[in-house]
Scaffold this motif. Structure first.
Motif, mmCIF file in Angstrom:
data_model
loop_
_atom_site.group_PDB
_atom_site.id
_atom_site.type_symbol
_atom_site.label_atom_id
_atom_site.label_comp_id
_atom_site.label_asym_id
_atom_site.label_seq_id
_atom_site.Cartn_x
_atom_site.Cartn_y
_atom_site.Cartn_z
ATOM 1 N N LEU A 23 16.653 60.743 17.980
ATOM 2 C CA LEU A 23 17.351 61.656 18.891
ATOM 3 C C LEU A 23 17.319 61.110 20.319
ATOM 4 C CD1 LEU A 23 18.815 64.331 18.509
ATOM 5 C CD2 LEU A 23 16.660 65.522 18.853
ATOM 6 N N THR A 24 16.180 60.577 20.719
ATOM 7 C CA THR A 24 16.056 60.004 22.062
ATOM 8 C C THR A 24 17.030 58.849 22.248
ATOM 9 O OG1 THR A 24 13.715 60.612 22.114
ATOM 10 C CG2 THR A 24 14.433 58.943 23.691
ATOM 11 N N ARG A 25 17.111 57.998 21.207
ATOM 12 C CA ARG A 25 18.008 56.841 21.317
ATOM 13 C C ARG A 25 19.465 57.282 21.336
ATOM 14 N NH1 ARG A 25 16.303 51.826 17.778
ATOM 15 N NH2 ARG A 25 17.620 50.939 19.389
ATOM 16 N N LEU A 26 19.822 58.237 20.466
ATOM 17 C CA LEU A 26 21.205 58.717 20.442
ATOM 18 C C LEU A 26 21.580 59.349 21.772
ATOM 19 C CD1 LEU A 26 21.550 60.339 16.900
ATOM 20 C CD2 LEU A 26 22.615 58.236 17.716
ATOM 21 N N ASN A 27 20.666 60.157 22.324
ATOM 22 C CA ASN A 27 20.974 60.839 23.581
ATOM 23 C C ASN A 27 21.134 59.842 24.719
ATOM 24 O OD1 ASN A 27 21.012 63.319 22.374
ATOM 25 N ND2 ASN A 27 18.906 63.843 22.910
ATOM 26 N N ALA A 28 20.406 58.730 24.638
ATOM 27 C CA ALA A 28 20.526 57.707 25.676
ATOM 28 C C ALA A 28 21.800 56.886 25.478
ATOM 29 C CB ALA A 28 19.299 56.796 25.658
ATOM 30 N N GLN A 29 22.080 56.530 24.211
ATOM 31 C CA GLN A 29 23.185 55.603 23.939
ATOM 32 C C GLN A 29 24.529 56.303 23.803
ATOM 33 O OE1 GLN A 29 21.981 53.408 20.473
ATOM 34 N NE2 GLN A 29 20.186 52.561 21.488
ATOM 35 N N ALA A 30 24.504 57.525 23.282
ATOM 36 C CA ALA A 30 25.762 58.221 23.029
ATOM 37 C C ALA A 30 25.643 59.681 23.444
ATOM 38 C CB ALA A 30 26.141 58.107 21.550
ATOM 39 N N PRO A 31 25.471 59.925 24.760
ATOM 40 C CA PRO A 31 25.390 61.315 25.223
ATOM 41 C C PRO A 31 26.735 62.012 25.006
ATOM 42 C CG PRO A 31 25.606 59.826 27.091
ATOM 43 C CD PRO A 31 25.448 58.966 25.867
ATOM 44 N N MET A 32 26.712 63.341 24.868
ATOM 45 C CA MET A 32 27.961 64.082 24.708
ATOM 46 C C MET A 32 28.779 63.948 25.983
ATOM 47 S SD MET A 32 28.386 65.590 21.769
ATOM 48 C CE MET A 32 27.282 65.329 20.371
ATOM 49 N N PRO A 33 30.040 63.610 25.871
ATOM 50 C CA PRO A 33 30.863 63.420 27.077
ATOM 51 C C PRO A 33 31.218 64.736 27.741
ATOM 52 C CG PRO A 33 32.164 63.047 25.079
ATOM 53 C CD PRO A 33 30.744 63.294 24.632
ATOM 54 N N GLN A 82 24.563 70.210 20.769
ATOM 55 C CA GLN A 82 25.190 69.411 21.819
ATOM 56 C C GLN A 82 26.711 69.400 21.652
ATOM 57 O OE1 GLN A 82 23.378 65.568 21.495
ATOM 58 N NE2 GLN A 82 21.364 66.241 22.191
ATOM 59 N N LEU A 83 27.144 69.254 20.407
ATOM 60 C CA LEU A 83 28.583 69.242 20.124
ATOM 61 C C LEU A 83 29.188 70.615 20.438
ATOM 62 C CD1 LEU A 83 30.948 67.632 18.993
ATOM 63 C CD2 LEU A 83 30.164 68.199 16.688
ATOM 64 N N GLN A 84 28.481 71.682 20.040
ATOM 65 C CA GLN A 84 28.961 73.043 20.299
ATOM 66 C C GLN A 84 29.113 73.273 21.799
ATOM 67 O OE1 GLN A 84 29.693 75.563 17.803
ATOM 68 N NE2 GLN A 84 30.757 76.197 19.657
ATOM 69 N N ALA A 85 28.163 72.775 22.582
ATOM 70 C CA ALA A 85 28.235 72.952 24.039
ATOM 71 C C ALA A 85 29.495 72.297 24.593
ATOM 72 C CB ALA A 85 26.987 72.363 24.699
ATOM 73 N N MET A 86 29.846 71.120 24.048
ATOM 74 C CA MET A 86 31.067 70.429 24.482
ATOM 75 C C MET A 86 32.304 71.270 24.150
ATOM 76 S SD MET A 86 32.234 66.555 23.416
ATOM 77 C CE MET A 86 33.361 66.898 22.046
ATOM 78 N N LEU A 87 32.321 71.851 22.949
ATOM 79 C CA LEU A 87 33.469 72.663 22.531
ATOM 80 C C LEU A 87 33.509 73.979 23.325
ATOM 81 C CD1 LEU A 87 33.180 72.020 18.687
ATOM 82 C CD2 LEU A 87 34.746 70.912 20.304
ATOM 83 N N ASP A 88 32.334 74.534 23.651
ATOM 84 C CA ASP A 88 32.281 75.767 24.452
ATOM 85 C C ASP A 88 32.862 75.531 25.853
ATOM 86 O OD1 ASP A 88 31.159 77.157 22.378
ATOM 87 O OD2 ASP A 88 29.097 77.069 23.142
ATOM 88 N N ARG A 89 32.563 74.366 26.410
ATOM 89 C CA ARG A 89 33.135 74.069 27.738
ATOM 90 C C ARG A 89 34.664 74.062 27.670
ATOM 91 N NH1 ARG A 89 28.838 70.280 27.980
ATOM 92 N NH2 ARG A 89 30.235 68.550 27.476
#
Lengths: 189, 189
Positions: free
Chosen positions: B69-79, B135-142
């Protein structure tokens, strides 16, 4: 194919060896997972010589592919219902049953194991996937021959197979008949 | 997060241990694959006591999830580009880069390994997937807050994430920008 072989030559040594080896592989896969055992261990469990296995399959990777392909072809043969929507619905139901059944994500597990098993692994993986793709292509070709307008193989992979696999892999939602119908309708739209 | 932690508290013991443990896990995963090593081996490689690892993470499964999770959040944060199409295009490009990069199918491999690792494995898997879904839901909520009409999380999983993962897993076709755009357009149609 196994069953037919045994029916044609009951008690044939070759068919007996094949059945014993397939059973040994299935047992080792369920106990340890793909990639966590050797040809020697398969041979010992099946009660045959290592050399028989190498002569027949060449290497462990080719043997693993053969076992999974045989099981898939027996459990989830490509449908031939006479119409494209019928074929796709049956195909989706077969895949859903397969991935939620006792073998679970066997295709995904095998593909990952073979992807990390060097040149022989990649070759076995590519032959395995190519065979499944040929079977799917044949189903779509029959639809075209009947005058229907089928999607291409990649479309079926992207929008029918992939969602079914991912929902199981990520435990993301149930594979209800309505859900599967929705995938087929969307693919045909 | 790791890097920031070290920047804020240079030399902090807790941050040093975390970095050493994450590095040890990453090395062991790439050498042996998920599920093929113990907490003791991670501790030995990181130069810390087993008890420190158990105190901090509880079990190996939770540690594995934390590392990925740490690596994904660093390498591919939600835009957060300001528009739904922009976010989805960036997200698709990030996922495509991640699955074709050196870590390859790390999410799929971890998910499979955790699925077969008992109750603690399933719990770690579910927490990991729930966090990514949040994280994905937050992007869609925005997007919804801006007055756009976003798909739901399962739609993004089914028709954006799943095809990208399957194409890599089954070596089925290249992830070109045109292909990724097509997936986003289809999802928004």
């Amino acid at each position: 194919m196994d069953e037919q072989g045994r029916a044609r030559r009951p008690g044939g040594r070759s068919a007996r060896v094949r059945a014993a080896v397939h059973q040994a592989v299935t047992g080792l896969v369920s106990e340890r997972g793909y990639g966590n055992f050797t040809v020697g261990e398969v041979a010992a469990r099946a009660g045959v010589a290592d050399t028989s296995l190498y002569r027949r399959w060449g290497n462990l990777e080719a043997l693993l592919s053969d076992v999974l392909l045989t099981r898939l072809n027996a459990q989830a043969p490509m449908p031939d219902t006479g119409s494209l929507p019928g074929d796709l619905r049956t195909y989706a139901a077969n895949v859903a049953r397969e991935v939620t059944g006792p073998d679970g994500l066997a295709v995904v597990r095998l593909t990952i194991a073979l992807s990390g098993a060097g040149r022989q692994g990649l070759q076995a993986r590519d032959e395995f996937l190519a065979e499944r793709r040929r079977q799917l292509q044949a189903m779509l070709d029959r639809a075209r021959d009947r005058g229907e307008d089928p999607p291409d193989v990649l479309g079926v992979l992207d929008h029918l197979l992939a969602p079914i696999y991912m929902r199981v892999l990520f435990d993301a939602g149930p594979l209800t008949p309505d859900y599967l119908d929705g995938l087929v309708n969307r693919l045909l739209a």
